[in-house]
Design an enzyme around this catalytic site. Structure first.
Site, PDB file in Angstrom:
ATOM      1  CG  ASP A  55      -1.782   1.338   1.206  1.00 35.28           C
ATOM      2  OD1 ASP A  55      -2.958   1.250   0.575  1.00 35.28           O
ATOM      3  OD2 ASP A  55      -1.483   2.236   1.806  1.00 35.28           O
ATOM      4  CE1 TYR A  60       0.173   8.002   2.773  1.00 37.90           C
ATOM      5  CE2 TYR A  60       0.755   5.902   1.960  1.00 37.90           C
ATOM      6  CZ  TYR A  60      -0.344   6.810   2.634  1.00 37.90           C
ATOM      7  OH  TYR A  60      -1.275   6.296   2.936  1.00 37.90           O
ATOM      8  CE  LYS A  88      -3.959   4.305   0.704  1.00 39.89           C
ATOM      9  NZ  LYS A  88      -2.599   4.629   0.643  1.00 39.89           N
ATOM     10  CG  HIS A 121      -4.669   9.718   0.098  1.00 39.14           C
ATOM     11  ND1 HIS A 121      -3.592   9.765  -0.023  1.00 39.14           N
ATOM     12  CD2 HIS A 121      -4.784   9.136   1.419  1.00 39.14           C
ATOM     13  CE1 HIS A 121      -2.936   9.187   0.980  1.00 39.14           C
ATOM     14  NE2 HIS A 121      -3.712   9.106   2.022  1.00 39.14           N
TER      15      HIS A 121
HETATM   16  P1  NDP Z   1       0.381   1.437  11.848  1.00 36.45           P
HETATM   17  O1  NDP Z   1      -0.624   1.482  12.470  1.00 36.45           O
HETATM   18  O2  NDP Z   1       0.788   0.400  10.631  1.00 36.45           O
HETATM   19  O3  NDP Z   1       1.672   1.510  12.769  1.00 36.45           O
HETATM   20  C1  NDP Z   1       3.097   1.674  12.348  1.00 36.45           C
HETATM   21  C2  NDP Z   1       3.978   2.072  13.595  1.00 36.45           C
HETATM   22  O4  NDP Z   1       3.866   0.589  14.246  1.00 36.45           O
HETATM   23  C3  NDP Z   1       5.333   2.324  13.137  1.00 36.45           C
HETATM   24  O5  NDP Z   1       6.033   2.950  14.201  1.00 36.45           O
HETATM   25  C4  NDP Z   1       6.220   0.846  12.999  1.00 36.45           C
HETATM   26  O6  NDP Z   1       7.392   0.924  13.401  1.00 36.45           O
HETATM   27  C5  NDP Z   1       5.171   0.267  14.569  1.00 36.45           C
HETATM   28  N1  NDP Z   1       5.136  -1.307  14.271  1.00 36.45           N
HETATM   29  C6  NDP Z   1       5.185  -2.094  13.163  1.00 36.45           C
HETATM   30  N2  NDP Z   1       4.930  -3.338  13.352  1.00 36.45           N
HETATM   31  C7  NDP Z   1       5.009  -3.465  14.871  1.00 36.45           C
HETATM   32  C8  NDP Z   1       4.943  -4.444  15.793  1.00 36.45           C
HETATM   33  N3  NDP Z   1       4.737  -5.910  15.173  1.00 36.45           N
HETATM   34  N4  NDP Z   1       5.407  -4.282  17.143  1.00 36.45           N
HETATM   35  C9  NDP Z   1       5.381  -3.119  17.367  1.00 36.45           C
HETATM   36  N5  NDP Z   1       5.511  -1.964  16.554  1.00 36.45           N
HETATM   37  C10 NDP Z   1       5.457  -2.239  15.243  1.00 36.45           C
HETATM   38  O7  NDP Z   1       0.647   2.908  11.227  1.00 36.45           O
HETATM   39  P2  NDP Z   1       0.267   3.663   9.891  1.00 36.45           P
HETATM   40  O8  NDP Z   1      -0.419   4.809  10.199  1.00 36.45           O
HETATM   41  O9  NDP Z   1       1.532   3.748   9.212  1.00 36.45           O
HETATM   42  O10 NDP Z   1      -0.774   2.749   8.923  1.00 36.45           O
HETATM   43  C11 NDP Z   1      -0.357   1.640   8.231  1.00 36.45           C
HETATM   44  C12 NDP Z   1      -0.710   1.972   6.613  1.00 36.45           C
HETATM   45  O11 NDP Z   1      -1.982   2.659   6.306  1.00 36.45           O
HETATM   46  C13 NDP Z   1       0.441   3.426   6.236  1.00 36.45           C
HETATM   47  O12 NDP Z   1       1.655   2.883   6.065  1.00 36.45           O
HETATM   48  C14 NDP Z   1      -0.243   3.586   4.829  1.00 36.45           C
HETATM   49  O13 NDP Z   1      -0.024   2.533   3.755  1.00 36.45           O
HETATM   50  C15 NDP Z   1      -1.956   3.140   5.403  1.00 36.45           C
HETATM   51  N6  NDP Z   1      -2.526   4.244   5.660  1.00 36.45           N
HETATM   52  C16 NDP Z   1      -3.635   4.897   4.749  1.00 36.45           C
HETATM   53  C17 NDP Z   1      -4.050   6.172   5.152  1.00 36.45           C
HETATM   54  C18 NDP Z   1      -5.258   6.767   4.336  1.00 36.45           C
HETATM   55  O14 NDP Z   1      -5.754   7.835   4.418  1.00 36.45           O
HETATM   56  N7  NDP Z   1      -5.757   5.900   3.393  1.00 36.45           N
HETATM   57  C19 NDP Z   1      -3.954   6.869   6.355  1.00 36.45           C
HETATM   58  C20 NDP Z   1      -2.796   6.339   7.134  1.00 36.45           C
HETATM   59  C21 NDP Z   1      -2.252   4.979   7.136  1.00 36.45           C
HETATM   60  P3  NDP Z   1       8.836   0.225  12.565  1.00 36.45           P
HETATM   61  O15 NDP Z   1       8.490   0.678  11.417  1.00 36.45           O
HETATM   62  O16 NDP Z   1       9.835   0.615  13.223  1.00 36.45           O
HETATM   63  O17 NDP Z   1       8.515  -1.235  12.772  1.00 36.45           O
HETATM   64  C1  1BO Z   2      -1.638  12.756   4.763  1.00 40.05           C
HETATM   65  C2  1BO Z   2      -1.518  11.378   4.317  1.00 40.05           C
HETATM   66  C3  1BO Z   2      -2.366  10.546   5.536  1.00 40.05           C
HETATM   67  C4  1BO Z   2      -1.778   9.050   5.383  1.00 40.05           C
HETATM   68  O1  1BO Z   2      -2.540   8.233   4.301  1.00 40.05           O
END
Ligand code: NDP
Ligand code: 1BO
Length: 322
Positions: A55, A60, A88, A121
């Site tokens: 994704d 991003y 997106k 998005h």
């Molecule tokens: P997540 O809820 O996936 O959390 C990510 C965080 O958790 C990072 O700090 C990561 O650190 C940590 N992490 C990952 N795996 C573990 C684990 N097993 N144990 C402990 N910590 C962990 O956050 P996001 O907000 O990034 O959401 C995921 C994805 O969803 C985004 O990356 C994006 O692709 C999508 N998204 C879409 C949105 C939209 O508007 N459509 C909005 C927000 C997100 P580390 O990398 O160090 O492991």
């Molecule tokens: C500003 C973008 C939020 C994560 O999808």
């Protein structure tokens, strides 16, 4: 119509079937805030951890890195047809004449010739270079029907296999389904035990629209630390799983695909080991009843101008549905 059920394919990739008949792998890799690590995390996820679903988004700023990761995986023998790549359409491209160029730019950055899924998005049009929070005139009129027609054309031209939405409300989903000739296959929404978003999940299920849960671990920085939530930790300890795995598994058992982000090799692998075991009914229910339901990504910084424009509050952004 009931939400599609989880099915295993021969190569043990668990997936959900979409309205279009295509499949989306149940677990994908998130890439928001992956920065220069995105290339490494994508290739590691695919080649070492068995992910087939990635994704990303133009916003991003990592599509080139994601493209390098995809290329490395394909150079190592993974076939494009076995990958599911989502991107997106950003808010500044939400006008009819910008949809196709935005998609072509995304394909170029990702070094692929079609997307599996292209999402709106956020359902708000912003002026290019809009401030955060927006200033007067930064939020523009959004022609949802015109933009959707352009996205439908991308499907007809085989540039995109499925189209969908993200950060929609029930009101906006009803508007879209009222004129859509091609239904949205997917709605991507913030969902985790701290923000179940039940109403939106039900609305999508009624329309046969699959839901992908974003920020399934509560995100990071100013997010919600579900990894250290006492209930999540207790269940994880009992099952000899990690809190991250419990949260990912909870999402899958709700019938949603899920896209945890990680740039850490061990956590990328850990987040994929969520099959061949289940959360019991009682454990699932405990997670589904965590109090203090609250969005992490409420859109305030992106769209709210308290003094001017269409969105004076977070409640306006979400059509007062929360
Ligand atoms: P997540 O809820 O996936 O959390 C990510 C965080 O958790 C990072 O700090 C990561 O650190 C940590 N992490 C990952 N795996 C573990 C684990 N097993 N144990 C402990 N910590 C962990 O956050 P996001 O907000 O990034 O959401 C995921 C994805 O969803 C985004 O990356 C994006 O692709 C999508 N998204 C879409 C949105 C939209 O508007 N459509 C909005 C927000 C997100 P580390 O990398 O160090 O492991
Ligand atoms: C500003 C973008 C939020 C994560 O999808």
């Amino acid at each position: 119509m009931a939400q599609s059920t989880l099915r295993a394919k021969e190569e043990d990739q668990y997936s959900f079937v979409l309205l279009s008949g295509h499949r989306i792998p149940a677990v994908g890799l998130g890439t928001w805030r992956s920065g220069s690590q995105a290339s490494y995390s994508v290739s590691t996820a695919i080649l070492e951890a068995g992910y087939r679903h990635i994704d990303t988004a133009w916003e991003y700023g990592v599509q080139e890195e994601v493209g390098q990761g995809l290329k490395a995986a394909m150079d190592a023998g993974i076939e494009r047809k076995d990958l599911f790549v989502t991107s997106k359409l950003w808010c500044s491209d939400l006008s009819t004449e910008r949809v196709r160029p935005a998609l072509l730019n995304t394909l170029q950055e990702l070094q692929i010739d079609y997307l599996d899924l292209y999402l709106i998005h956020w359902p708000f049009r912003l002026k290019e270079g809009a401030s955060r929070p927006p200033q007067t005139g930064d939020v523009l009129n959004f022609d949802m029907e015109g933009v959707w027609r352009e996205m439908e054309k991308l499907v007809a031209q085989n540039l995109v296999r499925d189209i969908g939405v993200s950060n929609f409300t029930i009101k906006k989903l009803n508007k879209l389904t009222g004129f859509a000739l091609t239904m949205p296959s997917i709605c991507q929404m913030e969902m985790h035990p701290g923000w179940r978003n039940d109403k939106m999940l039900e609305a999508c299920q009624k329309n046969g629209i699959h839901v992908t849960a974003y920020s399934p671990l509560g995100s990071q920085d100013n997010g919600r630390d579900l990894i250290h939530d006492p209930m999540v930790e207790k269940i994880a300890k009992k099952l000899n799983k990690s809190p991250g795995q419990v949260l990912v598994r909870w999402a899958i058992q709700r019938g949603t695909s899920v896209i945890p982000k990680s740039t850490n090799t061990d956590r990328i692998k850990e987040n994929m080991h969520v099959f061949n075991w289940v959360l019991s009914g009682p454990d699932f229910n405990v997670l589904s009843n965590i109090p203090d339901q609250k969005r992490v990504l409420d859109g305030e910084d992106l769209f709210v101008n308290k003094n001017d424009g269409p969105f004076r509050s977070v409640a306006d952004v979400w059509d007062h549905e929360d």
